[in-house]
Design a protein around this motif. Structure first.
Motif, PDB file in Angstrom:
ATOM      1  N   PHE A   1      10.142  73.434  80.886  1.00 51.78           N
ATOM      2  CA  PHE A   1      10.584  72.713  79.695  1.00 51.78           C
ATOM      3  C   PHE A   1      10.463  73.592  78.452  1.00 51.78           C
ATOM      4  CE2 PHE A   1       9.276  68.539  81.897  1.00 51.78           C
ATOM      5  CZ  PHE A   1      10.526  68.423  82.472  1.00 51.78           C
ATOM      6  N   LEU A   2       9.397  74.365  78.363  1.00 56.21           N
ATOM      7  CA  LEU A   2       9.216  75.238  77.198  1.00 56.21           C
ATOM      8  C   LEU A   2      10.262  76.346  77.155  1.00 56.21           C
ATOM      9  CD1 LEU A   2       5.333  75.581  77.088  1.00 56.21           C
ATOM     10  CD2 LEU A   2       6.800  74.241  75.587  1.00 56.21           C
ATOM     11  N   ILE A   3      10.550  76.948  78.298  1.00 56.99           N
ATOM     12  CA  ILE A   3      11.524  78.044  78.332  1.00 56.99           C
ATOM     13  C   ILE A   3      12.931  77.528  78.041  1.00 56.99           C
ATOM     14  CG2 ILE A   3      12.653  79.692  79.882  1.00 56.99           C
ATOM     15  CD1 ILE A   3       9.876  80.120  81.150  1.00 56.99           C
ATOM     16  N   ILE A   4      13.307  76.406  78.650  1.00 59.98           N
ATOM     17  CA  ILE A   4      14.635  75.837  78.399  1.00 59.98           C
ATOM     18  C   ILE A   4      14.752  75.394  76.941  1.00 59.98           C
ATOM     19  CG2 ILE A   4      16.205  73.943  78.996  1.00 59.98           C
ATOM     20  CD1 ILE A   4      16.053  76.098  81.131  1.00 59.98           C
ATOM     21  N   GLY A   5      13.706  74.782  76.407  1.00 59.60           N
ATOM     22  CA  GLY A   5      13.730  74.342  75.009  1.00 59.60           C
ATOM     23  C   GLY A   5      13.824  75.502  74.036  1.00 59.60           C
ATOM     24  N   SER A   6      13.045  76.565  74.289  1.00 62.58           N
ATOM     25  CA  SER A   6      13.106  77.718  73.384  1.00 62.58           C
ATOM     26  C   SER A   6      14.453  78.436  73.495  1.00 62.58           C
ATOM     27  CB  SER A   6      11.959  78.674  73.652  1.00 62.58           C
ATOM     28  OG  SER A   6      12.059  79.204  74.957  1.00 62.58           O
ATOM     29  N   GLY A   7      15.052  78.447  74.670  1.00 55.92           N
ATOM     30  CA  GLY A   7      16.384  79.038  74.810  1.00 55.92           C
ATOM     31  C   GLY A   7      17.433  78.258  74.033  1.00 55.92           C
ATOM     32  N   GLY A   8      17.353  76.948  74.073  1.00 58.92           N
ATOM     33  CA  GLY A   8      18.289  76.117  73.309  1.00 58.92           C
ATOM     34  C   GLY A   8      18.113  76.289  71.809  1.00 58.92           C
ATOM     35  N   VAL A   9      16.863  76.352  71.364  1.00 58.78           N
ATOM     36  CA  VAL A   9      16.599  76.554  69.939  1.00 58.78           C
ATOM     37  C   VAL A   9      17.068  77.932  69.504  1.00 58.78           C
ATOM     38  CG1 VAL A   9      14.738  76.825  68.251  1.00 58.78           C
ATOM     39  CG2 VAL A   9      14.728  74.886  69.800  1.00 58.78           C
ATOM     40  N   GLY A  10      16.833  78.958  70.325  1.00 58.52           N
ATOM     41  CA  GLY A  10      17.292  80.303  69.991  1.00 58.52           C
ATOM     42  C   GLY A  10      18.805  80.393  69.910  1.00 58.52           C
ATOM     43  N   ALA A  11      19.496  79.734  70.827  1.00 55.70           N
ATOM     44  CA  ALA A  11      20.962  79.750  70.793  1.00 55.70           C
ATOM     45  C   ALA A  11      21.483  79.038  69.544  1.00 55.70           C
ATOM     46  CB  ALA A  11      21.516  79.094  72.049  1.00 55.70           C
ATOM     47  N   ALA A  12      20.856  77.930  69.186  1.00 58.16           N
ATOM     48  CA  ALA A  12      21.281  77.198  67.993  1.00 58.16           C
ATOM     49  C   ALA A  12      21.034  78.022  66.727  1.00 58.16           C
ATOM     50  CB  ALA A  12      20.551  75.865  67.906  1.00 58.16           C
ATOM     51  N   LEU A  13      19.903  78.718  66.652  1.00 60.79           N
ATOM     52  CA  LEU A  13      19.620  79.552  65.483  1.00 60.79           C
ATOM     53  C   LEU A  13      20.595  80.727  65.388  1.00 60.79           C
ATOM     54  CD1 LEU A  13      15.726  79.629  65.475  1.00 60.79           C
ATOM     55  CD2 LEU A  13      17.230  78.474  63.871  1.00 60.79           C
ATOM     56  N   TYR A  14      20.958  81.313  66.525  1.00 60.24           N
ATOM     57  CA  TYR A  14      21.908  82.422  66.511  1.00 60.24           C
ATOM     58  C   TYR A  14      23.296  81.950  66.079  1.00 60.24           C
ATOM     59  CZ  TYR A  14      24.551  86.512  67.896  1.00 60.24           C
ATOM     60  OH  TYR A  14      25.383  87.591  67.882  1.00 60.24           O
ATOM     61  N   LEU A  15      23.722  80.787  66.542  1.00 62.27           N
ATOM     62  CA  LEU A  15      25.013  80.250  66.107  1.00 62.27           C
ATOM     63  C   LEU A  15      25.010  79.949  64.617  1.00 62.27           C
ATOM     64  CD1 LEU A  15      26.044  77.925  69.046  1.00 62.27           C
ATOM     65  CD2 LEU A  15      27.141  80.030  68.303  1.00 62.27           C
ATOM     66  N   MET A  16      23.877  79.450  64.107  1.00 64.63           N
ATOM     67  CA  MET A  16      23.780  79.188  62.679  1.00 64.63           C
ATOM     68  C   MET A  16      23.837  80.497  61.894  1.00 64.63           C
ATOM     69  SD  MET A  16      21.072  76.791  60.638  1.00 64.63           S
ATOM     70  CE  MET A  16      19.690  77.509  61.441  1.00 64.63           C
ATOM     71  N   ARG A  17      23.203  81.553  62.412  1.00 64.32           N
ATOM     72  CA  ARG A  17      23.260  82.860  61.758  1.00 64.32           C
ATOM     73  C   ARG A  17      24.694  83.389  61.735  1.00 64.32           C
ATOM     74  NH1 ARG A  17      23.990  87.893  63.163  1.00 64.32           N
ATOM     75  NH2 ARG A  17      23.024  89.555  61.980  1.00 64.32           N
ATOM     76  N   LEU A  18      25.412  83.242  62.837  1.00 61.23           N
ATOM     77  CA  LEU A  18      26.805  83.687  62.874  1.00 61.23           C
ATOM     78  C   LEU A  18      27.661  82.915  61.887  1.00 61.23           C
ATOM     79  CD1 LEU A  18      27.566  84.164  66.668  1.00 61.23           C
ATOM     80  CD2 LEU A  18      27.363  85.926  64.937  1.00 61.23           C
ATOM     81  N   ALA A  19      27.441  81.611  61.775  1.00 58.12           N
ATOM     82  CA  ALA A  19      28.258  80.793  60.883  1.00 58.12           C
ATOM     83  C   ALA A  19      27.986  81.093  59.421  1.00 58.12           C
ATOM     84  CB  ALA A  19      28.003  79.316  61.164  1.00 58.12           C
ATOM     85  N   VAL A  20      26.767  81.519  59.091  1.00 60.23           N
ATOM     86  CA  VAL A  20      26.415  81.719  57.690  1.00 60.23           C
ATOM     87  C   VAL A  20      26.621  83.168  57.247  1.00 60.23           C
ATOM     88  CG1 VAL A  20      24.505  81.623  56.044  1.00 60.23           C
ATOM     89  CG2 VAL A  20      24.808  79.787  57.689  1.00 60.23           C
ATOM     90  N   PHE A  21      26.247  84.150  58.067  1.00 57.03           N
ATOM     91  CA  PHE A  21      26.220  85.533  57.621  1.00 57.03           C
ATOM     92  C   PHE A  21      27.345  86.408  58.162  1.00 57.03           C
ATOM     93  CE2 PHE A  21      21.674  84.331  57.376  1.00 57.03           C
ATOM     94  CZ  PHE A  21      21.568  84.397  56.003  1.00 57.03           C
ATOM     95  N   ASN A  22      28.160  85.942  59.061  1.00 63.49           N
ATOM     96  CA  ASN A  22      29.229  86.768  59.611  1.00 63.49           C
ATOM     97  C   ASN A  22      30.369  86.878  58.598  1.00 63.49           C
ATOM     98  OD1 ASN A  22      30.961  88.168  61.245  1.00 63.49           O
ATOM     99  ND2 ASN A  22      30.822  86.760  62.957  1.00 63.49           N
TER     100      ASN A  22
END
Length: 83
Positions: free
Chosen positions: A20-41
């Motif tokens: 649960f921790l690994i799947i949850g952290s992977g989902g949070v990491g993917a969401a943060l990376y998508l947010m970074r792409l949407a804001v800074f790209n």
């Protein structure tokens, strides 16, 4: 509701907690990376009125890639015309 199901499964089967921790952290990491792409790209344009072409305002020393192996962006010189 979903959080209660996860907690009840974790209580019954404690060996599922790392999963649960690994799947949850992977989902949070993917969401943060998508947010970074949407804001800074520079390819993404949110404000078409004030800045219709944000990629033209980049200087050669701006690093917009997440990780660069071979290129030191601070040493790049301008080799393109102004628009």
């Amino acid at each position: 509701a979903m959080f209660r199901v996860i907690v009840s499964h974790a209580r019954k089967h404690p060996s599922l907690i790392p999963l649960f921790l690994i799947i949850g952290s992977g989902g949070v990491g993917a969401a943060l990376y998508l947010m970074r792409l949407a804001v800074f790209n520079p390819d993404v344009c949110w404000d078409k009125k004030n800045n219709p072409e944000p990629w033209n305002k980049l200087s050669p020393s701006d690093q917009y890639k997440f990780y660069s192996v071979n290129v030191d962006y601070s040493r790049l010189k301008k080799d393109r015309p102004d628009f």
